[in-house]
Design a protein around this motif. Structure first.
Motif, PDB file in Angstrom:
ATOM      1  N   PHE A   1      -2.445  17.576   4.329  1.00 12.95           N
ATOM      2  CA  PHE A   1      -1.096  18.429   4.265  1.00 12.95           C
ATOM      3  C   PHE A   1      -0.048  18.637   3.683  1.00 12.95           C
ATOM      4  N   MET A   2       0.420  17.551   4.176  1.00 17.31           N
ATOM      5  CA  MET A   2       1.762  17.203   4.397  1.00 17.31           C
ATOM      6  C   MET A   2       2.801  17.177   2.802  1.00 17.31           C
ATOM      7  N   ILE A   3       1.730  16.477   1.899  1.00 19.21           N
ATOM      8  CA  ILE A   3       2.123  15.658   1.158  1.00 19.21           C
ATOM      9  C   ILE A   3       3.398  16.283   0.241  1.00 19.21           C
ATOM     10  N   PRO A   4       3.463  17.836  -0.060  1.00 21.70           N
ATOM     11  CA  PRO A   4       4.224  18.749  -0.963  1.00 21.70           C
ATOM     12  C   PRO A   4       5.204  18.575  -0.029  1.00 21.70           C
ATOM     13  N   PHE A   5       5.412  18.230   1.101  1.00 23.48           N
ATOM     14  CA  PHE A   5       6.527  18.245   1.979  1.00 23.48           C
ATOM     15  C   PHE A   5       7.401  17.044   1.596  1.00 23.48           C
ATOM     16  N   ILE A   6       6.432  15.343   2.394  1.00 24.46           N
ATOM     17  CA  ILE A   6       7.428  14.565   1.465  1.00 24.46           C
ATOM     18  C   ILE A   6       7.165  14.077   0.302  1.00 24.46           C
ATOM     19  N   ARG A   7       6.844  14.691  -0.486  1.00 24.92           N
ATOM     20  CA  ARG A   7       6.565  14.515  -2.382  1.00 24.92           C
ATOM     21  C   ARG A   7       8.263  15.321  -2.226  1.00 24.92           C
ATOM     22  N   ALA A   8       8.998  16.186  -1.153  1.00 22.95           N
ATOM     23  CA  ALA A   8       9.369  16.557  -1.986  1.00 22.95           C
ATOM     24  C   ALA A   8      11.330  16.807  -1.123  1.00 22.95           C
ATOM     25  N   LEU A   9      10.839  15.162  -0.178  1.00 19.30           N
ATOM     26  CA  LEU A   9      11.695  15.252   0.350  1.00 19.30           C
ATOM     27  C   LEU A   9      12.260  13.094  -0.272  1.00 19.30           C
TER      28      LEU A   9
ATOM     29  N   ILE B   1       0.966  -1.243   0.122  1.00 17.76           N
ATOM     30  CA  ILE B   1      -0.499   0.163   0.173  1.00 17.76           C
ATOM     31  C   ILE B   1       0.373   1.014  -0.248  1.00 17.76           C
ATOM     32  N   GLY B   2       1.844   1.730   1.333  1.00 17.95           N
ATOM     33  CA  GLY B   2       2.762   2.103   1.229  1.00 17.95           C
ATOM     34  C   GLY B   2       3.853   2.783   0.075  1.00 17.95           C
ATOM     35  N   SER B   3       4.080   1.565  -0.957  1.00 24.84           N
ATOM     36  CA  SER B   3       4.533   1.658  -2.581  1.00 24.84           C
ATOM     37  C   SER B   3       3.921   2.203  -3.393  1.00 24.84           C
ATOM     38  N   THR B   4       2.648   2.043  -3.460  1.00 18.13           N
ATOM     39  CA  THR B   4       1.891   2.552  -4.377  1.00 18.13           C
ATOM     40  C   THR B   4       1.550   4.182  -3.725  1.00 18.13           C
ATOM     41  N   MET B   5       1.489   4.196  -2.866  1.00 18.61           N
ATOM     42  CA  MET B   5       1.216   6.129  -2.619  1.00 18.61           C
ATOM     43  C   MET B   5       2.347   6.665  -2.941  1.00 18.61           C
ATOM     44  N   ARG B   6       3.601   5.963  -2.592  1.00 16.78           N
ATOM     45  CA  ARG B   6       5.061   6.932  -3.153  1.00 16.78           C
ATOM     46  C   ARG B   6       4.828   6.634  -4.900  1.00 16.78           C
ATOM     47  N   THR B   7       4.309   5.872  -5.715  1.00 20.99           N
ATOM     48  CA  THR B   7       4.639   6.074  -6.968  1.00 20.99           C
ATOM     49  C   THR B   7       4.041   7.126  -6.823  1.00 20.99           C
ATOM     50  N   TYR B   8       2.289   7.316  -6.311  1.00 19.19           N
ATOM     51  CA  TYR B   8       1.594   8.937  -6.365  1.00 19.19           C
ATOM     52  C   TYR B   8       2.346   9.490  -6.938  1.00 19.19           C
ATOM     53  N   LEU B   9       3.719   9.948  -5.397  1.00 18.34           N
ATOM     54  CA  LEU B   9       4.587  10.921  -5.757  1.00 18.34           C
ATOM     55  C   LEU B   9       5.560  11.005  -6.462  1.00 18.34           C
ATOM     56  N   LEU B  10       5.443  10.422  -7.105  1.00 20.46           N
ATOM     57  CA  LEU B  10       6.470  10.794  -8.791  1.00 20.46           C
ATOM     58  C   LEU B  10       5.453  11.878  -9.040  1.00 20.46           C
TER      59      LEU B  10
ATOM     60  N   LYS C   1      11.448  12.293  -3.969  1.00 19.97           N
ATOM     61  CA  LYS C   1      12.033  13.006  -4.655  1.00 19.97           C
ATOM     62  C   LYS C   1      13.456  13.865  -4.430  1.00 19.97           C
ATOM     63  N   PHE C   2      14.001  13.480  -3.721  1.00 20.03           N
ATOM     64  CA  PHE C   2      15.361  14.102  -3.201  1.00 20.03           C
ATOM     65  C   PHE C   2      16.183  12.508  -2.728  1.00 20.03           C
ATOM     66  N   TRP C   3      15.359  11.833  -1.813  1.00 22.17           N
ATOM     67  CA  TRP C   3      16.118  10.496  -1.492  1.00 22.17           C
ATOM     68  C   TRP C   3      16.413   9.857  -3.092  1.00 22.17           C
ATOM     69  N   LEU C   4      15.570   9.689  -4.113  1.00 24.68           N
ATOM     70  CA  LEU C   4      15.261   9.278  -5.496  1.00 24.68           C
ATOM     71  C   LEU C   4      16.347   9.189  -6.279  1.00 24.68           C
ATOM     72  N   LEU C   5      16.859  10.784  -6.408  1.00 22.05           N
ATOM     73  CA  LEU C   5      17.735  11.581  -6.810  1.00 22.05           C
ATOM     74  C   LEU C   5      18.648  11.087  -5.969  1.00 22.05           C
ATOM     75  N   LYS C   6      18.932  11.299  -5.273  1.00 21.80           N
ATOM     76  CA  LYS C   6      20.945  11.062  -4.343  1.00 21.80           C
ATOM     77  C   LYS C   6      20.789   9.777  -4.417  1.00 21.80           C
ATOM     78  N   TYR C   7      19.884   8.403  -3.801  1.00 20.80           N
ATOM     79  CA  TYR C   7      20.268   7.049  -4.324  1.00 20.80           C
ATOM     80  C   TYR C   7      20.137   6.925  -6.402  1.00 20.80           C
ATOM     81  N   ALA C   8      19.963   7.849  -6.910  1.00 25.95           N
ATOM     82  CA  ALA C   8      19.957   7.469  -8.313  1.00 25.95           C
ATOM     83  C   ALA C   8      19.094   6.570  -8.881  1.00 25.95           C
ATOM     84  N   TYR C   9      17.675   6.451  -8.334  1.00 21.89           N
ATOM     85  CA  TYR C   9      16.468   5.572  -8.410  1.00 21.89           C
ATOM     86  C   TYR C   9      16.196   6.640 -10.060  1.00 21.89           C
ATOM     87  N   LEU C  10      16.505   7.689  -9.871  1.00 21.26           N
ATOM     88  CA  LEU C  10      15.778   8.286 -11.119  1.00 21.26           C
ATOM     89  C   LEU C  10      16.319   8.984 -12.097  1.00 21.26           C
TER      90      LEU C  10
END
Length: 261
Positions: free
Chosen positions: A240-248, A188-197, A250-259
């Motif tokens: 309400f926290m979705i914009p902040f969580i999304r930014a974090l 379930i969390g994985s699906t939500m993280r996909t939406y954050l893309l 995306k940063f994590w994905l870029l740092k670890y070369a997932y994007l």
């Protein structure tokens, strides 16, 4: 997978994804051990194989190699994955287990069914399964998960239904319930993280709608998912926290070369 379950004649059933393989020496050892075993569920370790390195992964703690346990015993299984489990064939066949077809990401359905049907568990300290990761063409790559997010949704809703169904029967031990939930909530969390893309507004709308559908299917499952820190954080203050969580994220994905940077 369903055709394999129907046609299988061996005592045990194991699934190997098309992208993956098993270590030959470990397989020989594993089969020899299976010949003298009678546990419903057999758990092994796996190796994550990236383009430039490998990493050995063990998801269980407090289980003695080769010892048979029941769900009433004390042990710690972080989660069960397709790569780690082998199940008695007759349990799948007698219970007419049917997995969603023509869809990626259905391995979690198979996993939670296996956990639910098993009464006895044995852990073998063997690194058997070689799990390929880091290939952008795989269904588990971030961009392909976004492309196939409708499939993730479909599987997620089926998992909610199954978890609700298993709980209504009220025959699970606490340990068994926890193991299924730890596996189920990750999906379930994985699906939500996909939406954050997606862009921020689209991510918020999709997550709210997805969560609403979960609540409509099973209020019990919806409430239980608050035990997951990531999901609980997403839901804070009407999401309400979705914009902040999304930014974090995306940063994590870029740092670890997932994007792609």
């Amino acid at each position: 997978m369903n055709k394999g379950i129907t046609l299988a004649t061996g005592k045990y059933f194991k699934v190997i994804d098309g992208d993956d393989w098993v270590d030959t020496d470990s397989l020989i050892k594993f089969v020899e051990k299976l010949k003298n075993m009678n546990s419903d569920l057999v758990l092994t370790n796996h190796t994550e194989v990236y383009p430039n390195h490998t990493m050995k992964v063990c998801l269980v703690h407090d289980l003695v190699d080769g010892k048979t346990y029941t769900w009433n015993d004390k042990f710690d299984i972080k989660r069960v994955a397709l790569h780690t489990l082998t199940i008695k064939t007759r349990l799948l066949q007698q219970n007419k287990v049917h997995i969603t077809e023509n869809c990626f990401y259905v391995d979690v359905e198979y996993v939670i069914w296996s956990i639910y049907l098993a009464h006895t568990i044995t852990y073998l300290d063997i690194y058997l399964y070689m799990y390929r990761l880091g290939n952008n063409n795989q269904s588990v790559s971030k961009m392909n998960m976004l492309k196939n997010v409708n499939m993730q949704e479909k599987v997620s809703y089926q998992l909610v239904k199954l978890y609700d169904q298993f709980n209504q029967k009220s025959n699970m031990s606490i340990n068994q319930d926890d193991t299924i939930f730890n596996t189920f909530k990750r999906s379930i969390g994985s699906t939500m993280r996909t939406y954050l893309l997606l862009d921020t507004q689209s991510a918020r709308l999709h997550i709210i709608n997805f969560d609403k559908n979960i609540s409509n299917i099973s209020r019990m499952s919806f409430n239980k998912l608050n035990e997951d820190k990531f999901i609980k954080f997403l839901r804070l203050d009407n999401y309400f926290m979705i914009p902040f969580i999304r930014a974090l994220y995306k940063f994590w994905l870029l740092k670890y070369a997932y994007l792609d940077k």
